[in-house]
Design an enzyme around this catalytic site. Sequence first.
Site, PDB file in Angstrom:
ATOM      1  N   TYR A 142      22.366  66.824  54.005  1.00  0.00           N
ATOM      2  CA  TYR A 142      21.609  67.037  55.256  1.00  0.00           C
ATOM      3  C   TYR A 142      20.691  65.848  55.597  1.00  0.00           C
ATOM      4  O   TYR A 142      20.563  64.921  54.814  1.00  0.00           O
ATOM      5  CB  TYR A 142      20.892  68.378  55.293  1.00  0.00           C
ATOM      6  CG  TYR A 142      19.907  68.766  54.209  1.00  0.00           C
ATOM      7  CD1 TYR A 142      19.263  67.858  53.415  1.00  0.00           C
ATOM      8  CD2 TYR A 142      19.623  70.116  54.015  1.00  0.00           C
ATOM      9  CE1 TYR A 142      18.344  68.263  52.446  1.00  0.00           C
ATOM     10  CE2 TYR A 142      18.712  70.531  53.046  1.00  0.00           C
ATOM     11  CZ  TYR A 142      18.075  69.595  52.277  1.00  0.00           C
ATOM     12  OH  TYR A 142      17.181  69.990  51.335  1.00  0.00           O
ATOM     13  N   GLU A 143      20.137  65.896  56.774  1.00  0.00           N
ATOM     14  CA  GLU A 143      19.340  64.780  57.334  1.00  0.00           C
ATOM     15  C   GLU A 143      20.182  63.526  57.521  1.00  0.00           C
ATOM     16  O   GLU A 143      19.701  62.409  57.321  1.00  0.00           O
ATOM     17  CB  GLU A 143      18.136  64.453  56.441  1.00  0.00           C
ATOM     18  CG  GLU A 143      17.060  65.473  56.442  1.00  0.00           C
ATOM     19  CD  GLU A 143      16.835  66.071  57.804  1.00  0.00           C
ATOM     20  OE1 GLU A 143      16.917  65.329  58.786  1.00  0.00           O
ATOM     21  OE2 GLU A 143      16.606  67.283  57.871  1.00  0.00           O
ATOM     22  N   GLY A 144      21.440  63.687  57.866  1.00  0.00           N
ATOM     23  CA  GLY A 144      22.366  62.553  57.964  1.00  0.00           C
ATOM     24  C   GLY A 144      22.958  62.346  56.585  1.00  0.00           C
ATOM     25  O   GLY A 144      22.234  62.048  55.634  1.00  0.00           O
ATOM     26  N   GLN A 157      23.622  57.315  56.314  1.00  0.00           N
ATOM     27  CA  GLN A 157      22.472  56.468  55.932  1.00  0.00           C
ATOM     28  C   GLN A 157      22.939  55.049  55.634  1.00  0.00           C
ATOM     29  O   GLN A 157      22.281  54.060  55.995  1.00  0.00           O
ATOM     30  CB  GLN A 157      21.760  57.016  54.687  1.00  0.00           C
ATOM     31  CG  GLN A 157      21.275  58.442  54.816  1.00  0.00           C
ATOM     32  CD  GLN A 157      20.324  58.649  55.970  1.00  0.00           C
ATOM     33  OE1 GLN A 157      19.503  57.795  56.272  1.00  0.00           O
ATOM     34  NE2 GLN A 157      20.450  59.781  56.639  1.00  0.00           N
TER      35      GLN A 157
END
Length: 594
Positions: A442-444, A449
């Site tokens: 999650y969060e990319g 990233q």
Amino acid sequence: MPHYQPPLRDMHFVLDELLDLNAELAQLPAHAGLDATTVHQVLEEGGKFAAERLFPLNQTGDREGCHYDAATRSVTTPRGFRDAYQQYVAAGWPSLACDPAYGGQGLPVALNNAFYEMLNAANQAWTMYPGLSHGAYECLHAHGSEAQKQLYLPRLVSGEWTGTMCLTEAHCGTDLGLLRTRAEPQPDGSYRLTGNKIFISAGEHDMAANIVHLVLARLPDAPSGTRGISLFVVPKFLPDAQGEPGERNAIGCGAIEHKMGIHGNATCQINLDGAKGWLIGEPHRGLNAMFVMMNAARLGVGMQSLGLTEVAYQNALAYARERAQGRSLSGTKASSAPADPIIVHPDVRRMLMTARAYAEGGRAFTSYVALMIDRELNHPDDSVRREAADEVALLTPIVKAFLTDNAWIATSEALQVFGGHGYIAEWGMEQYVRDARINMIYEGTNTIQSLDLLGRKVLMDQGEKLRRFGEKIRHFIVAQSADPAMAEFITPLADLAEKLVKLTAEIGGKAAADPEEMGAAAVPYLRVAGHLVYAYFFARMAKLSLTRAAGGDPFYQAKLATARFYFARLLPETAMLIRQARSGAASLMAMDFS
Ligand SMILES: Cc1cc2nc3c(=O)[nH]c(=O)nc-3n(C[C@H](O)[C@H](O)[C@H](O)COP(=O)(O)OP(=O)(O)OC[C@H]3O[C@@H](n4cnc5c(N)ncnc54)[C@H](O)[C@@H]3O)c2cc1C
């Protein structure tokens, strides 16, 4: 039963000795009255809350999970979560690093970061509730209107209300340009939002009086893709004239997911059935506003992984000291016992040291990034603020992906130290592995990233941000070159720095001709960059320890031993990674999967 001891000594070392917290704070007018002693008192108290209040709820929360009641569309969190949250709020913890203008204590990000490491080590699933609220606070603080700030910020700061980030939809994860949730303008200046979000962490629960959802949606005239996304604040209960939770809004939880880990955190399907919301910031600029929250969350995910690495290490170490199997290769060590403790075996030590080095390297690195954020927010000199912001932008994807990949490795190695017992739930180790896995997604995802680092942060500005960070490393190397005791650290550091510069130029050249080359190289590239950063911090920590070890404090001997292990055993991975990154796209793109 697992245990957890807040790593306060190492936090002292990193913040005071390595990063000179007092000198940093003295440069920042907002923190001029604060000294490192106060910071450590707060951390000590925070550590107690984490270890004594949250940690005992970690395994029970995992076993019990969250419960969804379809009739009321409500979610019950595991036993004890709600009480712990109320205690957290009563003690004022949510307001630690928030703006005093809205009831915050105005303490530095560096302090909050260290506090969050301990909360996450104690209980990642629980910590996500206040963690997301803090992200929502940051986003509204940066982009909300004055009226929105006055209404929502004091309640998020106090912890009375919590927050979420609602981006993902079933057909739209990484590619937010595909999102379909619609927002229709209303005559009173509000919007009616309709759509379905999935995987919304802390989307519904019983811990707070209201939930402030930050929702990405499209206006009717929105251009397609990411340029047509706007951000809205959509409260679960519409605030009344006094700002108290009033009428129920048409936003609710349709179900919760049954998942691999973080069982104590409710992962919700959130349905918007004409819910009332208000635009945050400019129309069609929602992604830009949401990036404030996403960047905060990316650092937060790094801290989740650091916490898990530390707690897994502590438990593996305790087990390895007790568990007796076999004899040491160099002769019996525990002659009165039928077998030696497994900590005598070189490979058990390798596993322990891997987790330890990833914890200590990660702590130094993330504390540094947090201090850079404090500079970015509060330094009086505009150019210093800009420089710090650039560095934070460069390092954020590394914090997110390198720490989360390392936590996956470290928790798995820590589990392995327990042999078969690690696989059994009672010991708590398999939970750490399961909880660590989501942090890479999650969060990319970590792939995203890596593309962000190589594509946007490095190649798009012709390597300028990387070059400036590299200058810091070069200065350190030059300053240490006259010290023969530092040669074992700065020689491999200088070598890797040179190789990363060459690798960047090579990939940049290849990517200009074929963009697939960037995609093919990005993941190993980020790991090489991560190792360069760790090598730099381990070399700096070694320098301090070499001078201070003479005083006889075993802490510095241990730090040196960890730094030496890091250079001998973990850094050499970069040779393989560089070969992988250079091998190009051809071997990935050749297969005809049809
Ligand atoms: C427990 C949990 C909690 C979550 N919490 C939240 C939350 O609070 N709020 C929220 O909005 N979302 C949340 N999410 C959603 C999460 O952020 C997404 O799952 C994640 O961004 C990936 O999207 P996806 O699952 O649709 O995968 P996809 O986007 O379909 O990706 C699938 C795979 O393809 C790769 N991929 C996709 N696009 C590219 C590309 N362009 N280049 C290279 N590789 C690519 C990905 O890296 C991945 O490996 C949560 C998810 C989970 C499981």
